[in-house]
Design an enzyme around this catalytic site. Structure first.
Site, PDB file in Angstrom:
ATOM      1  N   GLY A   1       0.851  -1.183   0.000  1.00  0.00           N
ATOM      2  CA  GLY A   1       0.000   0.000   0.000  1.00  0.00           C
ATOM      3  C   GLY A   1       0.883   1.227   0.000  1.00  0.00           C
ATOM      4  O   GLY A   1       1.250   1.752  -1.047  1.00  0.00           O
TER       5      GLY A   1
ATOM      6  N   GLU B   1      -4.209   8.325  -0.704  1.00  0.00           N
ATOM      7  CA  GLU B   1      -3.168   9.192  -1.290  1.00  0.00           C
ATOM      8  C   GLU B   1      -2.003   9.422  -0.336  1.00  0.00           C
ATOM      9  O   GLU B   1      -1.454  10.519  -0.275  1.00  0.00           O
ATOM     10  CB  GLU B   1      -3.758  10.550  -1.705  1.00  0.00           C
ATOM     11  CG  GLU B   1      -4.796  10.464  -2.800  1.00  0.00           C
ATOM     12  CD  GLU B   1      -4.211   9.942  -4.097  1.00  0.00           C
ATOM     13  OE1 GLU B   1      -3.445  10.649  -4.741  1.00  0.00           O
ATOM     14  OE2 GLU B   1      -4.539   8.793  -4.455  1.00  0.00           O
TER      15      GLU B   1
HETATM   16  C1  LIG Z   1     -11.538   4.619   0.736  1.00  0.00           C
HETATM   17  C2  LIG Z   1     -10.268   4.183   0.081  1.00  0.00           C
HETATM   18  C3  LIG Z   1     -10.115   4.337  -1.283  1.00  0.00           C
HETATM   19  C4  LIG Z   1      -8.931   3.927  -1.920  1.00  0.00           C
HETATM   20  N1  LIG Z   1      -8.809   4.076  -3.281  1.00  0.00           N
HETATM   21  C5  LIG Z   1      -7.683   3.640  -3.900  1.00  0.00           C
HETATM   22  C6  LIG Z   1      -7.548   3.692  -5.320  1.00  0.00           C
HETATM   23  O1  LIG Z   1      -8.426   4.186  -6.022  1.00  0.00           O
HETATM   24  N2  LIG Z   1      -6.431   3.176  -5.898  1.00  0.00           N
HETATM   25  C7  LIG Z   1      -5.435   2.624  -5.153  1.00  0.00           C
HETATM   26  O2  LIG Z   1      -4.439   2.185  -5.735  1.00  0.00           O
HETATM   27  N3  LIG Z   1      -5.527   2.550  -3.798  1.00  0.00           N
HETATM   28  C8  LIG Z   1      -6.616   3.040  -3.166  1.00  0.00           C
HETATM   29  N4  LIG Z   1      -6.721   2.952  -1.789  1.00  0.00           N
HETATM   30  C9  LIG Z   1      -5.642   2.341  -1.024  1.00  0.00           C
HETATM   31  C10 LIG Z   1      -4.788   3.337  -0.260  1.00  0.00           C
HETATM   32  O3  LIG Z   1      -4.020   4.068  -1.140  1.00  0.00           O
HETATM   33  C11 LIG Z   1      -3.940   2.538   0.728  1.00  0.00           C
HETATM   34  O4  LIG Z   1      -4.811   1.968   1.665  1.00  0.00           O
HETATM   35  C12 LIG Z   1      -2.926   3.393   1.429  1.00  0.00           C
HETATM   36  O5  LIG Z   1      -1.932   3.797   0.528  1.00  0.00           O
HETATM   37  C13 LIG Z   1      -2.272   2.665   2.602  1.00  0.00           C
HETATM   38  O6  LIG Z   1      -1.785   1.417   2.222  1.00  0.00           O
HETATM   39  P1  LIG Z   1      -2.150   0.112   3.058  1.00  0.00           P
HETATM   40  O7  LIG Z   1      -3.601   0.113   3.268  1.00  0.00           O
HETATM   41  O8  LIG Z   1      -1.572  -1.066   2.409  1.00  0.00           O
HETATM   42  O9  LIG Z   1      -1.447   0.341   4.460  1.00  0.00           O
HETATM   43  P2  LIG Z   1       0.069  -0.014   4.797  1.00  0.00           P
HETATM   44  O10 LIG Z   1       0.940   0.530   3.754  1.00  0.00           O
HETATM   45  O11 LIG Z   1       0.157  -1.458   5.089  1.00  0.00           O
HETATM   46  O12 LIG Z   1       0.297   0.823   6.098  1.00  0.00           O
HETATM   47  C14 LIG Z   1       0.088   0.305   7.414  1.00  0.00           C
HETATM   48  C15 LIG Z   1       0.554   1.369   8.388  1.00  0.00           C
HETATM   49  O13 LIG Z   1       1.964   1.566   8.259  1.00  0.00           O
HETATM   50  C16 LIG Z   1       2.234   2.963   8.127  1.00  0.00           C
HETATM   51  N5  LIG Z   1       3.477   3.146   7.377  1.00  0.00           N
HETATM   52  C17 LIG Z   1       3.750   2.770   6.115  1.00  0.00           C
HETATM   53  N6  LIG Z   1       4.996   3.113   5.804  1.00  0.00           N
HETATM   54  C18 LIG Z   1       5.537   3.723   6.867  1.00  0.00           C
HETATM   55  C19 LIG Z   1       6.807   4.313   7.168  1.00  0.00           C
HETATM   56  N7  LIG Z   1       7.788   4.326   6.277  1.00  0.00           N
HETATM   57  N8  LIG Z   1       7.001   4.848   8.382  1.00  0.00           N
HETATM   58  C20 LIG Z   1       6.016   4.839   9.304  1.00  0.00           C
HETATM   59  N9  LIG Z   1       4.792   4.300   9.072  1.00  0.00           N
HETATM   60  C21 LIG Z   1       4.567   3.743   7.879  1.00  0.00           C
HETATM   61  C22 LIG Z   1       1.015   3.497   7.428  1.00  0.00           C
HETATM   62  O14 LIG Z   1       0.894   4.880   7.636  1.00  0.00           O
HETATM   63  C23 LIG Z   1      -0.073   2.735   8.142  1.00  0.00           C
HETATM   64  O15 LIG Z   1      -0.318   3.352   9.349  1.00  0.00           O
HETATM   65  C24 LIG Z   1      -7.892   3.353  -1.145  1.00  0.00           C
HETATM   66  C25 LIG Z   1      -8.066   3.197   0.244  1.00  0.00           C
HETATM   67  C26 LIG Z   1      -9.226   3.613   0.858  1.00  0.00           C
HETATM   68  C27 LIG Z   1      -9.350   3.460   2.341  1.00  0.00           C
END
Ligand SMILES: Cc1cc2nc3c(=O)[nH]c(=O)nc-3n(C[C@H](O)[C@H](O)[C@H](O)COP(=O)(O)OP(=O)(O)OC[C@H]3O[C@@H](n4cnc5c(N)ncnc54)[C@H](O)[C@@H]3O)c2cc1C
Lengths: 417, 378
Positions: A157, A395
């Site tokens: 993500g 985003e």
């Molecule tokens: C309503 C909604 C619509 C969406 N629409 C789209 C879309 O149209 N297209 C698309 O591609 N995606 C979409 N997404 C996905 C969204 O972009 C991801 O959920 C988001 O980027 C976070 O990724 P993840 O869920 O895998 O969390 P993870 O990346 O697994 O993060 C888990 C936690 O780790 C933290 N973290 C990550 N890296 C670090 C770091 N280096 N240092 C400290 N903390 C860190 C994060 O902040 C989070 O708290 C959508 C999500 C939602 C909720």
């Protein structure tokens, strides 16, 4: 300095206000109550298409585009001459339009037809021919058309370098295999911009962006997610099961990636300079909606409350206004820089870091002013709280913005500066 | 001095945890959707004897405030929505006890008790209760929702099979009013959380049926303190569940080459939230212990501390549940993970029974005269 908003932008905002009052708010509420997205064949979408607004930044998860501009190489940070009066550009307008639309209903706003998040990568990375072909469906006014963006995967993500959707080239073009998740509007999209990798071991160097059209064999929606809020649009997981794509589906063509192997990754990142202020502004819009409800309560019916309770409620509203107005300025400045062709990655991240938590705090404060009435499902504030939380995730999460900001700030202050 | 809880309480906590873990947690989503609790769950809950902990001795309970907060937190950790459906006494325990001691002659054979703070209903209770308790208290318009919603009424947690509440208590600063079931009308409503029990709107159909007793301001505060304790314990159970889930998830999920919680920034946030919840827990338990020491009109600073503990619990649980969603990223926003449920629950619960504003009002009235517990004989 001049922070007046120009007439044209105000007109655009006014139009969204009308649409918002009449359609976005009621449709969004209905979607939330029934737990069903607004159906793609809803007559309202046809009206939107007819009005010619599919390309006007009226909506969608990302910015709407003006259709013909192309950002300078390397995204907005790539320089360009400084143009005074950012209001002439579309970024500022998109930000304010996004705020207004989200004031009425952020979910319904994102569900509007248009290229959505798929727009920026096509504009930034696509060849002339690709831009022409892919954006053409949005120029017609006959029927609503959507596009989508898919980066996120079950295992990747925030850390997009970890994507594993594989792109393999052969004599006939490309074959894509993998799974994408949380792609908003993808079930109704005409095409989806899919980020894939030539080889996961290459990390960012391996990233390539493709356009997958809806009827491509092997492209299959696996499930539509159940979200805490924002139920007016679908967010879905889909499979790419050996999807065969023509050579032209590679965004930018081979030449684009010859300049630098990281251009696929950079293309995705530079879209954020436009989309982050928009998401942040959407948070501001939601906070404003909560403010209005709380303020309305205090204006109309606060008789039963003792003086000091009213006083505290008013002070709470001052804090809410502080957050709303400061957050809006952060969004506007980031957009203005983009319109001026100035680097704005830091400002875009700062807006995205400041606004969503401020907006959540504002919505919660408004709920407190309402008290018990703020608990009910049919109170709008309860819904606004669920909706606004996502602005801190999409985003780039708050943590990712901190990463970006600290990189910039520490870079300036540290020994290597 | 001894900050540990006695062994029999620790055993009660373990039992409640086991119940929460085995019977509540695995089915929390299903129960949220259907609003139905299995009979086995209900009888298992009864056998924990939780309502006995909240009832006064005159009604066969032990009114053990410390045991109550320990047990409530453990059960809420499993599913706060189910707890609300199961616990019919809830935050009204203190009001029932006061009612008993003043009016006598009433028994309580089970059934839902509803507590409302007078300011929360918009009602003005008379400062001095009328001698003739038959006298009508006020007209029906006085009991309406804070927001001026046309339907008015109170929003209370409720279980589908509850029927009419056994009693509605309205707490004023020197008066406690009680409305019997036949004075009330209920209709269902939906809150943003706790679908396991559903929300109920309670309205007064016959205000003339109200009975009132005079209570002193400190007794009023003590009744409120019981409600604060109840809320604090439930908030903390939810907050802890959220943090526990985030810890388990954040240890496994890899981002940028490291588990989510391997990033110091996240570990720091989590450590802060964890400490906040622990501080609120310590305050909540200490306040409950003091409440247990105190008589009906508080000699031991229990209510004051319970109010501070409540503010601490409110704020720390808002932080903890927000972090719970945030640390899961987009996954935290989807209903497949429980953290979004915890997030909604804390936000809903934080607005009930007067919420932060109600607590601040009460505490502001006390702050200049409240004694430092250090100099109050325990
Ligand atoms: C309503 C909604 C619509 C969406 N629409 C789209 C879309 O149209 N297209 C698309 O591609 N995606 C979409 N997404 C996905 C969204 O972009 C991801 O959920 C988001 O980027 C976070 O990724 P993840 O869920 O895998 O969390 P993870 O990346 O697994 O993060 C888990 C936690 O780790 C933290 N973290 C990550 N890296 C670090 C770091 N280096 N240092 C400290 N903390 C860190 C994060 O902040 C989070 O708290 C959508 C999500 C939602 C909720």
């Amino acid at each position: 300095m001049d922070i007046q908003i120009d007439e044209e932008t105000l007109k655009a905002v006014e139009l969204v206000r009308t649409i918002g009052r009449e359609f976005l708010r009621p449709l969004g509420l209905e979607a939330d109550r029934t737990n069903r997205p607004i159906p793609p064949d809803h007559p309202f979408y046809e009206l939107v298409a007819k009005s010619g607004y599919m390309l006007q930044g009226l909506g969608s998860e990302g910015r709407g585009s003006s259709g013909s501009e192309r950002a300078p190489a390397g995204g907005a940070s790539g320089g360009g001459s400084r143009r005074r009066g950012g209001s002439r550009g579309s970024a500022l307008r998109n930000v304010l339009v996004a705020e207004e639309g989200s004031y009425w209903d952020r979910g319904a706003m994102v569900s509007l037809p248009g290229p959505g998040l798929g727009g920026p990568p096509v504009l930034r990375m696509g060849t002339e021919a690709q831009r022409e072909r892919l954006l053409a469906p949005f120029r017609q006014r006959e029927r609503p058309v959507w596009a989508a963006f898919a980066m996120t995967e079950p295992g990747a993500g925030s850390d997009v370098a970890r994507i594993t959707t594989r792109a393999v080239r052969d004599a006939d073009g490309w074959v894509l295999t993998g799974q994408k998740m949380y792609s908003s509007n993808s079930p109704r999209a005409e095409w989806v911009v899919v980020f894939a990798t030539l080889d996961p071991a290459l990390g960012r160097d391996g990233h390539r962006a493709f356009v997958v059209e809806r009827d491509t064999p092997g492209f299959e929606i696996l499930r539509v997610e159940h979200k805490m809020g924002l139920r007016a649009y679908e967010t879905a997981t889909f499979a790419l099961d050996g999807c065969r794509l023509p050579e032209e589906s590679l965004l930018g063509g081979q030449e684009y990636y010859e300049a630098s192997s990281q251009r696929g990754f950079e293309g995705a990142m530079s879209s954020f300079n436009a989309t982050r202020p928009i998401i942040a502004a959407m948070g501001v819009g939601i906070a404003r909606a909560a403010y209005d409800i709380a303020a309305g309560t205090l204006k109309e019916d606060f008789a039963p409350h003792a003086f000091h309770r009213r006083r505290r409620a008013l002070e709470t509203l001052v804090e809410v206004r502080r957050r709303i107005e400061v957050a809006r300025l952060m969004c506007m400045r980031a957009a203005w820089l983009l319109d001026c062709g100035m680097p704005n990655a830091l400002e875009a991240s700062m807006a995205k870091l400041y606004a969503p938590p401020a907006a959540l705090a504002a919505v919660q404060a408004a709920a407190q002013v309402l008290g018990e009435a703020g608990v009910l499902r049919d109170s709008l504030v309860e819904k606004l709280a669920r909706d606004v939380k996502a602005m801190d995730i999409v985003e780039g999460t708050q943590q990712i913005q901190r990463r970006v900001v600290s990189k910039h700030v520490v870079g300036v202050l540290g020994p290597s500066a | 001095m001894d900050f540990s809880i006695p062994e029999e309480l620790a055993e009660l906590e373990r039992q409640c945890r086991r119940f929460a873990e085995k019977q509540l947690r695995p089915r929390q989503r299903e129960v949220e959707q259907t609003g139905e609790l299995a009979p086995a769950v209900m009888s298992a809950f009864d056998s924990l004897g939780l309502s006995g902990l909240m009832l006064p001795e005159s009604l066969g309970g032990s009114a053990d405030a410390l045991a109550a907060v320990v047990a409530l937190e453990a059960v809420a950790w499993g599913d706060a929505g189910a707890l609300m459906a199961l616990d019919q006494v809830g935050p009204a325990g203190g009001a029932l006890a006061a009612w008993q001691s003043h009016s006598g002659g009433h028994s309580y054979g089970g059934g839902r008790l509803v507590l409302a703070m007078a300011e929360q209903t918009g009602a003005t209770l008379p400062e001095q209760p009328p001698r003739d308790s038959e006298q009508p208290a006020r007209d029906s318009e006085q009991l309406t929702g804070v927001s001026g919603e046309p339907a008015g009424g109170l929003v209370v947690p409720y279980a589908p099979g509850d029927g009419l509440p056994e009693a509605l208590f309205v707490l004023g600063s020197t008066t406690l009013a009680m409305y019997p079931p036949d004075a009330l009308e209920v209709s269902s409503t939906r809150a943003g959380a706790f679908d396991a029990c559903g929300g109920m709107r309670v309205e007064v159909r016959d205000p003339r049926a109200a009975e009132m007793v005079a209570i002193g301001p400190s007794e009023s505060l003590a009744i409120r303190a019981r409600a604060w304790s109840w809320s604090s314990a439930v908030l903390l159970g939810i907050a802890q569940a959220s943090l526990d889930h985030a810890v388990a998830y954040g240890r496994d999920r890899i981002v940028f080459g490291t588990p989510v919680l391997g990033h110091q920034a996240n570990a720091f946030d989590l450590a802060g939230a964890y400490s906040g919840v622990e501080a609120a827990r310590l305050a909540t338990r200490s306040a409950a212990w003091r409440l247990g020491m105190a008589g009906p009109s508080d000699a031991a600073g229990g209510p004051w501390l319970a109010g501070l503990a409540y503010l601490e619990a409110l704020r720390s649980s808002l932080v903890a549940t927000d972090l719970g969603v945030q640390l899961l990223g987009g996954h935290g926003y989807m209903v497949d993970e429980p953290v979004e449920k915890y997030w909604r629950e804390v936000r809903a619960l934080s607005l009930l029974w007067g919420g932060e504003g109600g607590a601040l009002d009460c505490l502001a009235a006390e702050v200049l005269t409240s004694a430092d517990p250090l100099v109050v004989p325990g």
